[in-house]
Scaffold this active site. Structure first.
Site, PDB file in Angstrom:
ATOM      1  N   GLU A 274       0.828  -1.211   0.000  1.00  0.00           N
ATOM      2  CA  GLU A 274       0.000   0.000   0.000  1.00  0.00           C
ATOM      3  C   GLU A 274       0.862   1.262   0.000  1.00  0.00           C
ATOM      4  O   GLU A 274       0.790   2.074   0.924  1.00  0.00           O
ATOM      5  CB  GLU A 274      -0.883   0.029   1.256  1.00  0.00           C
ATOM      6  CG  GLU A 274      -1.785  -1.173   1.457  1.00  0.00           C
ATOM      7  CD  GLU A 274      -2.451  -1.187   2.836  1.00  0.00           C
ATOM      8  OE1 GLU A 274      -2.018  -0.432   3.736  1.00  0.00           O
ATOM      9  OE2 GLU A 274      -3.402  -1.955   3.012  1.00  0.00           O
ATOM     10  N   TYR A 317       5.004  18.351  11.306  1.00  0.00           N
ATOM     11  CA  TYR A 317       6.045  17.352  11.588  1.00  0.00           C
ATOM     12  C   TYR A 317       7.443  17.961  11.643  1.00  0.00           C
ATOM     13  O   TYR A 317       8.428  17.223  11.576  1.00  0.00           O
ATOM     14  CB  TYR A 317       6.085  16.276  10.491  1.00  0.00           C
ATOM     15  CG  TYR A 317       4.787  15.648  10.081  1.00  0.00           C
ATOM     16  CD1 TYR A 317       4.008  14.945  10.999  1.00  0.00           C
ATOM     17  CD2 TYR A 317       4.369  15.707   8.762  1.00  0.00           C
ATOM     18  CE1 TYR A 317       2.834  14.332  10.585  1.00  0.00           C
ATOM     19  CE2 TYR A 317       3.194  15.093   8.352  1.00  0.00           C
ATOM     20  CZ  TYR A 317       2.431  14.409   9.268  1.00  0.00           C
ATOM     21  OH  TYR A 317       1.277  13.795   8.849  1.00  0.00           O
ATOM     22  N   CYS A 344      -1.513  33.807  10.283  1.00  0.00           N
ATOM     23  CA  CYS A 344      -1.248  34.384  11.597  1.00  0.00           C
ATOM     24  C   CYS A 344      -0.955  33.308  12.636  1.00  0.00           C
ATOM     25  O   CYS A 344      -1.758  33.045  13.536  1.00  0.00           O
ATOM     26  CB  CYS A 344      -2.442  35.221  12.037  1.00  0.00           C
ATOM     27  SG  CYS A 344      -2.810  36.483  10.829  1.00  0.00           S
TER      28      CYS A 344
HETATM   29  C1  LIG Z   1      -0.996   6.035   5.369  1.00  0.00           C
HETATM   30  C2  LIG Z   1      -1.118   4.593   5.070  1.00  0.00           C
HETATM   31  C3  LIG Z   1      -0.431   4.031   3.990  1.00  0.00           C
HETATM   32  C4  LIG Z   1       0.524   4.813   3.121  1.00  0.00           C
HETATM   33  O1  LIG Z   1       1.657   5.191   3.819  1.00  0.00           O
HETATM   34  P1  LIG Z   1       2.898   5.856   3.049  1.00  0.00           P
HETATM   35  O2  LIG Z   1       3.882   6.139   4.104  1.00  0.00           O
HETATM   36  O3  LIG Z   1       2.386   7.085   2.395  1.00  0.00           O
HETATM   37  O4  LIG Z   1       3.388   4.852   2.040  1.00  0.00           O
HETATM   38  C5  LIG Z   1      -0.631   2.691   3.730  1.00  0.00           C
HETATM   39  N1  LIG Z   1      -1.459   1.940   4.501  1.00  0.00           N
HETATM   40  C6  LIG Z   1      -2.136   2.461   5.545  1.00  0.00           C
HETATM   41  C7  LIG Z   1      -3.013   1.582   6.352  1.00  0.00           C
HETATM   42  C8  LIG Z   1      -1.990   3.789   5.865  1.00  0.00           C
HETATM   43  O5  LIG Z   1      -2.645   4.304   6.919  1.00  0.00           O
END
Ligand SMILES: *Cc1c(COP(=O)(O)O)cnc(C)c1O
Length: 414
Positions: A274, A317, A344
Site C-alpha cells: 500500500e 512534523y 497568523c
Molecule cells: C498512510 C497509510 C499508507 C501509506 O503510507 P505511506 O507512508 O504514504 O506509504 C498505507 N497503509 C495504511 C493503512 C496507511 O494508513
C-alpha cells in the site's frame, strides 16, 4: 526525476514551471504523470513473476481524481481510509475489486457503502469492527473478506506522529492477541477471514524495521495456518520513505520488493502493498511567489504566497522541504532566511534558517517533494482559497483542480 533545470529554468517534464505559474497562478501544486507512473511500475515490476501481488496506492497521500485515474488506468488497486476516498476511487474509474479499506474507526455507514460497492478486503482494527462487518454482510446477504490489521510492536524509527506499529499507538490489534481474535472472527457469519495486514508507519528510511514486521506477520500466518485457518493473503502496508534533504538516501523500491520476494517465495500467499508517499511525493512541487522580505532583528524573513494551510508538513512534523528558485539566480549573495507564509501563526513556516541564494520580490520558488500529504492536508484557514493543482504529461499540462474562489469559501454557509 522529472524536475530539472534547462538553461537555468526549472521544468516539470517538458514544461517550464514559470509557464504554469503565469497561467494557473500561485500557490499551485504541479505533479508529473511520468514520475507517478514510473514509480508505480517500479513497484509492480519488481515482484517476482511467480509472486501474485497487488499494488494498492494509498489514496490519502494525494487523492486528486486525475492522479487516481492515472493509476487506475495503469492497473493499480487502492488503499482507502474513508468512504469519501472510496467515492473518489469509483469516480476515477478505479476497480472496487482491488480496493482495501483500512482505518481505525470505520462507521457502520462506511462499512455498508464499501460492501455495496464490492470492495476486496476490509483491514479491521478492532473486534467491534469485525462484528459490525459480519452483521452488515449478513444483512446484505454477502460475504465480506477481512484481514485483521495486527500491530507487530516494532519501532519504525520515524516521526512519532507517523509511527503506527508500536504497542502504544492506536492502530491495529496487538499481535500477541491476534490468534484469539482470528479464532473469534472465523466463527462469525458473513465473513471470509483469509488475510493478515500490517502497516507500521510512514517515511521509513531504513526498511529493516519494515522487514522485521514482515517476519513477525509471516510467523503469525504460520501459527494461524497450523490452527486450520486458510490464510491466502498478506497485506504489508506502505511506509517506504523518500529523501527530503539533499544527501538523504531514498530507500530503493526494487531492493525492498526484492526482500519481500525472498521472504514470500514458496509460501503460497498473495501479497498486497500500500505505498502512498513513495509513489507521489517526489512527483510534485508546490509553486509559490515571493510577496516581500523583512528583517526582524538579525533574522531575515521571506514571505511567500503559500502557507501552512497549503502545505502543513513543516508545521505539523517539522518536516524539511527543499526549496529551489524557478529561475537560477545570477551572482546573488548567499543568505540564511526563514521562508514563511502570511498565516497568523508562528508555526506558519515552510523552511527555517535556510541557507540559500538571496531572492527578490515577485520571484517564483518551487517547494520540492510536495506531491504527498500536501494538497490533501490543505485547509481554508485564514479564509485562504485552496491552491490549484496541475498535472503535467510530457509537453502538455492541465489544471486538474481549479483554484478555489471567495464564493467557494462561503458556499456551504448560511
Ligand atoms: C498512510 C497509510 C499508507 C501509506 O503510507 P505511506 O507512508 O504514504 O506509504 C498505507 N497503509 C495504511 C493503512 C496507511 O494508513
Amino acid at each position: 526525476m522529472s524536475f530539472d533545470y534547462r538553461n537555468g529554468s526549472l521544468y516539470c517534464e517538458s514544461v517550464p514551471l514559470a509557464e504554469i505559474a503565469a497561467s494557473a497562478g500561485t500557490p499551485c501544486y504541479v505533479y508529473s504523470a511520468a514520475d507517478i507512473l514510473s514509480r508505480f511500475l517500479e513497484y509492480d515490476s519488481s515482484f517476482d513473476a511467480a509472486q501474485p501481488h497487488t499494488v494498492c496506492y494509498a489514496v490519502k497521500a494525494n487523492s486528486n481524481i486525475s492522479v487516481l485515474r492515472l493509476l487506475a488506468q495503469a492497473g493499480a488497486g487502492f488503499d482507502i481510509v474513508s468512504a469519501g476516498e472510496l467515492y473518489r476511487v469509483l469516480r476515477a474509474g478505479g476497480d472496487p475489486a482491488q480496493v482495501v479499506f483500512s482505518g481505525v474507526g470505520k462507521t457502520f455507514a462506511e462499512i455498508d457503502y464499501a460492501l455495496k460497492s464490492g470492495i476486496q478486503t476490509f483491514n479491521c482494527e478492532s473486534e467491534t469492527e469485525v462484528e459490525w462487518i459480519s452483521e452488515c454482510a449478513s444483512r446484505q446477504g454477502k460475504e465480506a473478506r477481512i484481514a485483521l490489521r495486527v500491530n507487530p510492536d516494532v519501532d519504525a524509527a520515524t516521526h512519532p506522529y507517523i509511527s503506527t506499529g508500536l504497542k502504544e499507538n492506536k492502530f491495529g490489534i496487538d499481535i500477541a492477541l491476534a490468534e484469539d481474535a482470528y479464532r473469534k472472527a472465523s466463527q462469525l457469519p458473513g465473513l471470509v477471514v483469509d488475510s493478515v495486514s500490517c502497516h507500521i508507519g510512514s517515511q521509513i528510511l531504513n526498511p529493516t524495521s519494515m522487514l522485521e514486521a514482515v517476519d513477525r506477520v509471516l510467523a503469525l500466518i504460520e501459527r494461524l495456518r497450523a490452527q486450520g485457518l486458510r490464510i491466502t493473503n498478506v497485506d504489508l502496508g506502505g511506509g517506504l520513505g523518500i529523501g527530503y534533504k539533499p544527501g538523504d538516501a531514498t530507500p530503493s523500491i526494487p531492493d525492498y520488493i526484492g526482500h519481500l520476494n525472498a521472504r514470500l517465495a514458496g509460501r503460497n500467499l498473495h501479497v498486497t502493498v500500500e505505498p502512498g508517499r513513495s509513489l507521489v511525493a517526489e512527483a510534485g512541487v508546490l509553486l509559490t511567489r515571493v510577496i516581500l522580505q523583512k528583517h526582524n532583528g538579525a533574522k531575515l524573513f521571506t514571505v511567500v504566497d503559500a502557507a501552512m494551510n497549503d502545505l502543513m508538513r513543516p508545521a505539523l512534523y517539522q518536516a524539511y522541504h527543499e526549496i529551489q528558485p524557478v529561475h537560477l539566480p545570477m551572482d546573488r549573495p548567499s543568505v540564511s532566511a526563514d521562508i514563511v507564509g502570511p498565516v497568523c501563526e508562528s508555526g506558519d513556516f515552510l523552511a527555517k534558517d535556510r541557507d540559500m541564494k538571496a531572492v527578490e520580490i515577485g520571484e517564483l520558488l518551487a517547494i520540492r517533494n510536495a506531491g504527498a500529504y500536501g494538497f490533501v492536508m490543505s485547509s481554508n484557514y485564514n479564509s485562504r482559497p485552496r491552491a490549484a493543482e496541475v498535472l503535467v504529461d510530457g509537453a502538455s499540462w492541465k489544471v486538474v483542480r481549479e483554484r478555489e474562489t471567495f464564493e467557494d469559501l462561503v458556499q456551504h454557509e448560511m
